[in-house]
Design a protein around this motif. Structure first.
Motif, PDB file in Angstrom:
ATOM      1  N   LEU A 184      81.252 -71.651 -26.326  1.00 33.45           N
ATOM      2  CA  LEU A 184      81.850 -72.305 -25.879  1.00 33.45           C
ATOM      3  C   LEU A 184      82.594 -74.050 -26.305  1.00 33.45           C
ATOM      4  CD1 LEU A 184      83.764 -71.522 -22.804  1.00 33.45           C
ATOM      5  CD2 LEU A 184      84.134 -70.572 -25.155  1.00 33.45           C
ATOM      6  N   ALA A 185      83.553 -74.729 -27.443  1.00 31.82           N
ATOM      7  CA  ALA A 185      83.132 -75.811 -27.403  1.00 31.82           C
ATOM      8  C   ALA A 185      83.429 -76.754 -26.226  1.00 31.82           C
ATOM      9  CB  ALA A 185      84.173 -75.740 -28.697  1.00 31.82           C
ATOM     10  N   LEU A 186      83.425 -78.205 -25.768  1.00 33.80           N
ATOM     11  CA  LEU A 186      84.046 -79.031 -24.351  1.00 33.80           C
ATOM     12  C   LEU A 186      85.429 -78.208 -24.446  1.00 33.80           C
ATOM     13  CD1 LEU A 186      83.189 -80.105 -22.393  1.00 33.80           C
ATOM     14  CD2 LEU A 186      82.999 -82.326 -23.335  1.00 33.80           C
ATOM     15  N   ASP A 187      86.121 -78.927 -24.906  1.00 33.44           N
ATOM     16  CA  ASP A 187      87.381 -78.858 -25.238  1.00 33.44           C
ATOM     17  C   ASP A 187      88.400 -77.356 -24.755  1.00 33.44           C
ATOM     18  OD1 ASP A 187      87.504 -81.259 -26.194  1.00 33.44           O
ATOM     19  OD2 ASP A 187      88.155 -80.490 -28.195  1.00 33.44           O
ATOM     20  N   ASP A 188      86.989 -76.254 -25.127  1.00 33.35           N
ATOM     21  CA  ASP A 188      87.426 -75.024 -24.907  1.00 33.35           C
ATOM     22  C   ASP A 188      87.573 -74.415 -23.931  1.00 33.35           C
ATOM     23  OD1 ASP A 188      88.978 -75.213 -27.383  1.00 33.35           O
ATOM     24  OD2 ASP A 188      86.552 -73.794 -28.477  1.00 33.35           O
ATOM     25  N   ALA A 189      86.112 -75.306 -22.957  1.00 31.10           N
ATOM     26  CA  ALA A 189      85.910 -75.306 -21.708  1.00 31.10           C
ATOM     27  C   ALA A 189      86.398 -75.796 -21.162  1.00 31.10           C
ATOM     28  CB  ALA A 189      84.548 -75.477 -21.446  1.00 31.10           C
ATOM     29  N   VAL A 190      86.972 -76.550 -20.671  1.00 29.74           N
ATOM     30  CA  VAL A 190      87.954 -77.565 -20.456  1.00 29.74           C
ATOM     31  C   VAL A 190      88.988 -76.608 -20.195  1.00 29.74           C
ATOM     32  CG1 VAL A 190      89.398 -79.930 -20.485  1.00 29.74           C
ATOM     33  CG2 VAL A 190      86.886 -79.870 -21.059  1.00 29.74           C
ATOM     34  N   ALA A 191      90.256 -76.103 -21.317  1.00 28.37           N
ATOM     35  CA  ALA A 191      90.753 -75.080 -21.057  1.00 28.37           C
ATOM     36  C   ALA A 191      91.142 -74.509 -20.576  1.00 28.37           C
ATOM     37  CB  ALA A 191      91.613 -75.099 -22.804  1.00 28.37           C
ATOM     38  N   LEU A 192      89.519 -73.839 -20.189  1.00 32.04           N
ATOM     39  CA  LEU A 192      89.241 -72.415 -19.054  1.00 32.04           C
ATOM     40  C   LEU A 192      89.092 -73.367 -18.039  1.00 32.04           C
ATOM     41  CD1 LEU A 192      87.095 -70.154 -21.751  1.00 32.04           C
ATOM     42  CD2 LEU A 192      89.443 -70.141 -20.995  1.00 32.04           C
ATOM     43  N   GLY A 193      89.549 -74.430 -17.282  1.00 30.89           N
ATOM     44  CA  GLY A 193      89.265 -74.710 -16.489  1.00 30.89           C
ATOM     45  C   GLY A 193      87.379 -75.388 -15.804  1.00 30.89           C
ATOM     46  N   ASP A 195      86.391 -78.859 -15.411  1.00 27.46           N
ATOM     47  CA  ASP A 195      86.627 -80.784 -14.895  1.00 27.46           C
ATOM     48  C   ASP A 195      85.503 -81.041 -15.433  1.00 27.46           C
ATOM     49  OD1 ASP A 195      87.765 -81.978 -13.589  1.00 27.46           O
ATOM     50  OD2 ASP A 195      86.655 -82.263 -12.017  1.00 27.46           O
ATOM     51  N   CYS A 196      85.619 -81.822 -15.717  1.00 28.89           N
ATOM     52  CA  CYS A 196      84.530 -82.807 -16.532  1.00 28.89           C
ATOM     53  C   CYS A 196      85.236 -84.803 -16.364  1.00 28.89           C
ATOM     54  CB  CYS A 196      84.619 -82.737 -18.027  1.00 28.89           C
ATOM     55  SG  CYS A 196      83.377 -84.216 -19.071  1.00 28.89           S
ATOM     56  N   GLU A 197      83.635 -85.186 -15.248  1.00 29.93           N
ATOM     57  CA  GLU A 197      84.116 -86.436 -14.464  1.00 29.93           C
ATOM     58  C   GLU A 197      83.123 -87.237 -15.264  1.00 29.93           C
ATOM     59  OE1 GLU A 197      84.784 -86.834 -11.087  1.00 29.93           O
ATOM     60  OE2 GLU A 197      86.252 -85.505 -10.471  1.00 29.93           O
ATOM     61  N   GLY A 198      83.294 -88.737 -15.894  1.00 29.79           N
ATOM     62  CA  GLY A 198      82.685 -89.879 -16.419  1.00 29.79           C
ATOM     63  C   GLY A 198      82.561 -89.663 -17.956  1.00 29.79           C
TER      64      GLY A 198
END
Lengths: 212, 212
Positions: A184-193, A195-198
Motif C-alpha cells: 500500500l502506498a501511504l495515501d492508500d493506507a490513509v484512505a483505508l484508515g 492515521d498519520c501524525e507528525g
DNA sequence: CAGCATCCGCTTTGATACTG
DNA sequence: CAGTATCAAAGCGGATGCTG
C-alpha cells in the motif's frame, strides 16, 4: 524431533529446527531479544506450556539458545540466542520474505502481536536519506507500540514507545502490514484508515517504494 | 498442518511449508528439477508413501508444486515447482548454509544421495576465473555421479556424468562434503582418500578457499 | 511398475490442571 | 513466574493392498 537420518545439510538443519513451534521461538528471540519464559509464552499464543519447555530444552542442548539464570534478587531466567542461534536470522528472514504475500488477506481471527512486524519492517524498510539526521517513527498497532529508527543508513525496529518521535502512525495490523511491505502506498493506507501524525517526510523516507 | 493462527509472515509461511518432510520435498525438486513420484520417494528415504502423496497434494493446493500429467504414451506424472515454489530456494539455501556445519561429523548410518550435494555445491563454489573457458568437473560419490560446471562466471551443479570432464574426483561423501564446503583443502582431502584425476587446476578454480 | 489408499501401532501435540 | 503432569486427539511411520 526424529532425525531424518539423511546426510544432507538441509535435513540436518531441520533435525534441529524443524519441529513444530521451534522456528517461531527463534523468531521471538530475534524480534525481541532475550526473553523470559512468560514473555515467550505470550508471544507464542497457542503453544502448550509443556511444548515450550520441551523446545527450549532441545534448543539449549543444540546450542541455539542459552538459559541465563539471573542472580537471586531477580529470580527469573532469561533465554537468549547464542551466536549459532543468531545465524538463524538469515533463515527466518527468507521465511518472512516468502510469507509476506500471505499477509494480504489480513488477520481473520488470527492472533496478533505488534513485535511480529519487527523482522519484516527491518527487511522491507530502507533509509533513503542516510546523510540526513536520523529519524524515529512510532507505529501503533495491535497490543503494543513499535519503534522504527534510522541508524547509520539502515533501519532498526523494536518494541517500545518514543516521547519525541518524528512521526506517529496508527492503524490496524492489516493496513500497517500493507504499508510496511510496500503493498500500500501511504495515501492508500490513509484512505483505508491509517492515521498519520507528525512529519510525514520522515515516514516517506523509510517506506518502500510501492507497489513493492 | 494445523495453522498457527498468527498474523505473522513467518508463521504463515510455516503454515504452508512447516510440516515434516515438506521442505525436503522442495529440496528434491530444487536439486533435481521436475521429478516423478518414484524419483521423489527414492530421494526421500524414510518417508511413508502416503505422506508423500499427502504432502504433494497440499503443496499443489498451496500453489508451490504443479502436477503435470504427461500425455498417454508416457503415462507418468511429473511434479515440478511453480514460480512461487522456486522462490523457496532462498529459504532452502539459508537452511543448507546453516546446516553445513553438521556435515563435519560424517554420515553415521545416515542415508545418502549424491544430488543432495547439488545445492551446497552451488552455494559454496565460485568460478574464480570467469574470463577463461568454462570447465566441467565430475564428482563421483555415493549413488550417482555429479556434474559441476562453470557458466557465465557462476557454478552450476546437477546429477549426471560427462564424457569429457576436465577433472574427475572420487571420494566418500564425508570427504567430498569437506572439500566442497571448504572445510578441507584439496591436499587434505587427497590425504583422506580423495582421488583426483585430470586437470587439478580446473578443480582449484572453483573450490572455496579453505578453511572456509 | 507408478501412484497412490487403507489400516494400525506408536509418537507428538494440544488443552488444561496443578505445583514449587 | 516458570514450569511439570496428565490425557485425549492428531499426526507419523511402516506394512500392505489396490488400480491402471
Amino acid at each position: 524431533m526424529r532425525s531424518y537420518g539423511q546426510y544432507c545439510a538441509a535435513a540436518k538443519a531441520l533435525d534441529v529446527i524443524g519441529d513444530r513451534w521451534t522456528l517461531l521461538i527463534v523468531r521471538e528471540l530475534l524480534a525481541r531479544g532475550a526473553c523470559r519464559y512468560t514473555d515467550l509464552r505470550d508471544g507464542l499464543p497457542g503453544i502448550a506450556t509443556n511444548l515450550l519447555a520441551d523446545r527450549l530444552r532441545q534448543l539449549e542442548e543444540a546450542g541455539v539458545v542459552s538459559r541465563e539464570e539471573a542472580p537471586p534478587p531477580i529470580a527469573t531466567a532469561l533465554f537468549r540466542l547464542t551466536l549459532r542461534g543468531e545465524e538463524l536470522r538469515a533463515v527466518i528472514d527468507e521465511l518472512v520474505r516468502w510469507g509476506i504475500p500471505f499477509m494480504v488477506d489480513g488477520p481473520n481471527g488470527d492472533a496478533f502481536r505488534a513485535h511480529w512486524f519487527v523482522l519484516p519492517a527491518e527487511l522491507a524498510l530502507t533509509d533513503r536519506a542516510p546523510q540526513r539526521p536520523p529519524v524515529t517513527i512510532e507505529v501503533r498497532t495491535g497490543d503494543a507500540p513499535l519503534l522504527i529508527e534510522t541508524v547509520d543508513g539502515s533501519v532498526r525496529a523494536r518494541q517500545g514507545a518514543a516521547e519525541d518521535a518524528d512521526a506517529v502512525v496508527t492503524g490496524t495490523p492489516h493496513v500497517v502490514a500493507g504499508l510496511l511491505s510496500g503493498r500500500l502506498a501511504l495515501d492508500d493506507a490513509v484512505a483505508l484508515g491509517l492515521d498519520c501524525e507528525g512529519d510525514v517526510r520522515a515516514l516517506r523516507r523509510v517506506l518502500p517504494r510501492s507497489p513493492a
